[in-house]
Design an enzyme around this catalytic site. Sequence first.
Site, PDB file in Angstrom:
ATOM      1  N   GLU A 207       0.849  -1.205   0.000  1.00  0.00           N
ATOM      2  CA  GLU A 207       0.000   0.000   0.000  1.00  0.00           C
ATOM      3  C   GLU A 207       0.884   1.255   0.000  1.00  0.00           C
ATOM      4  OE1 GLU A 207      -3.325  -0.281   2.766  1.00  0.00           O
ATOM      5  OE2 GLU A 207      -4.127  -1.954   1.595  1.00  0.00           O
ATOM      6  N   GLU A 332      -4.748  -8.607  -1.027  1.00  0.00           N
ATOM      7  CA  GLU A 332      -5.609  -8.397   0.144  1.00  0.00           C
ATOM      8  C   GLU A 332      -7.032  -8.275  -0.362  1.00  0.00           C
ATOM      9  OE1 GLU A 332      -4.501  -5.467   3.090  1.00  0.00           O
ATOM     10  OE2 GLU A 332      -2.357  -5.860   2.774  1.00  0.00           O
TER      11      GLU A 332
END
Length: 533
Positions: A207, A332
Site C-alpha cells: 500500500e 488483500e
Amino acid sequence: MQRRNFLGLGAGLLAARSARAAQGHIEIFVDEPIGTISPDLHGHFTEHIGGVIYDGIWVGEGSKIPNVGGIRSALIDAMRALKTTVVRWPGGCFADSYDWRDGIGPRAQRPRRANFWINDPFMVKAPDGPQKYEPNQFGTNEFGRFCRLIGAQPYLAANLRSLPPKDLYEWIEYCNAPAGQSSLADARAAQGDRDPFGVRFWGVGNESWGCGGDFAPDEYAVEYRRYTAWLPKFGVDLALVGSGPNGGDIDWTRRFFAKFTEKGTNALRKMYGWALHYYCGTSGAGQAIDFTVDDWYSLLAKATRMEPLITDHWAAMGEIDTEHRVKLIVDEWGAWHRAGTEVHPAYLFGQTPTMRDALISALTLDTFHRHADKVVMANVAQLINNLHCLFLAREDKFIVTPNYHVFALYAAHHGAQAVRTIFAAPAHSVRDGDQQRRLAGLAGSASLKGKTLVLTVVNTDAGQPLETEIALRGASAKSARVSTLADADIHAHNSFAQPDAVQVREGNIASPGSAFTFRIPAASVNRLVLELE
Ligand code: AHR
C-alpha cells in the site's frame, strides 16, 4: 427493498423465460478454456496485527496448547487439508515498519518494539500484550517453518518506507543463500534452518499509496526501480510484486506504469504481479453477525465489484504493457466488518464470519477463476482472528469459520483449466447509498482437469432456492457429487460454543448426462464434481 428482475447473461439457450419464474440456467462450455486456475489464487495473508500471529499462529514452544515448534498444531492440520500453496507475511501496513533483523537470532535476545497498529483507537483501549508491543518471537525462520509445515511458499512483503534497498537484498540473502557460503545464510542455519527457504515471491512495499510511504504513483515507480535494480538470485526465479491500487484507483495504475517504463519497457521484466487491494466494507451493511436482509444483498453486491476492478486495471495495464507481461495479483481481499465480534479485546479487526462471508469468499474465488488468464495470485485477508478469517482461536480453543469450508470445497479447482460458463437467474437490484447495484442471482465458475469437471455456484437469494438447469456443452457426465454449504439462517456462524453450526452437506445426482436439473438452496455455496463419460 430488493427488486428482482430476470437477466439472461448469455445469448441463445439462456433466454429469459418469465419475469416470475425463479429458475436458473447454467451452461458450461468444456471446449472453451480461459486459463489454468493457479492454486495461488487461493492464497492467504498473515500480518502482525491483533490475534493473527500471537495466539493465532504462534503459541510458543513451551505452551500447553499442542504445537509444532511453537506453531499451533490444529492450524497446521487444517491448513494441510486446504492444500494452500502461498502465504503472505509480515503485512500489510506492519511490513513497512518491520525490521526483519529484529525477528532473527535467539528468541530470548530479540527486541520488543511498538507494533505499527498501537495507535489505532481500538488498540489504544486494548490491554497491553504482544499485539501492542511486538516481541519478535515469530520471525523469518518461524514463518518459513510454518510455510514448510503446511506445504506453502512464503511471500514476503519488504519494507520500502523505513528501510533502505540494502535490507531487501540482505533479507533475500538471509532466506535464500546456501549455508556455509554467506554469513547471513549461516545466521539462518544457526537458528535450525540449514536449507534455504527459497523464497520466490517478494512484495516491493505494501500500500505504497498509503501506510507504505504515502507516495504518488510516479514517486513509487522510481522507488520500485531503485529497490529492484539489483537483487541476488541464488538460483531462485524471483517473482517481484508491485504495490498496486486501492480498489478502483485507475490513476495509480496508469501513472505507475507510465513512469515505470519511461526508460523502456524492459522494466516490465522486473515485475511478476501488480497487486490490487479490495475490501468490501460494512458501511450501511450492519456488522459481522448482526445485519439485515438488505445488508446481505448490499455487501454481496459490493463484493462482486472485484470483477470490474480486475478488468479495468487489466485494461489500464495493457495500455503500456501491451503483451501483458505483468499479471494481476489481489494480495488483500475480503469483508471488513465493524468491531464487536472479535474473540478478544486486543484482536484488532477480529471478526466472526457468517454465511454471508462464505458467499463473499465463493463469489470472489469464482471471479478469480473466471479471470485465470489475468490473475495469478490472491491472498485473502486474513488467515486467523482477523478480517474475513478462516479460523478463530483463543488459547486452547480453535474453530473453522464458514470461509474455511469454501476454501476446502474450492480446492477441487486447483490446477484445472477454467472453462467459459454462463450463469443466468433473476438478478437483485440493490440500493447502496445513492447507487443502484446489480447482484447476479447465480454466479460461479467451472474447470476441467482430465475427465473431472468441477462447477462451483452460489445462489445469492437470501430466501429462495433456484431450480436450475445445468447444460454441458460438448460433454456428458456419468456421475455428479454435490457438496452444499447452506443454512436456513443467513447469520449462521460457528463459535467456540457451537464449533460445527455451519456444515457442508453431501449428495449425488444420478446419471446427469449432458443436461440435468439441480435445486440450488437459498443463500448457498455449492460444488458439483462431475465425472465425464
Ligand atoms: O488487512 C489489514 C490492513 O488493510 C493491512 O495492513 C493493510 O495493507 C490494509 O489497509
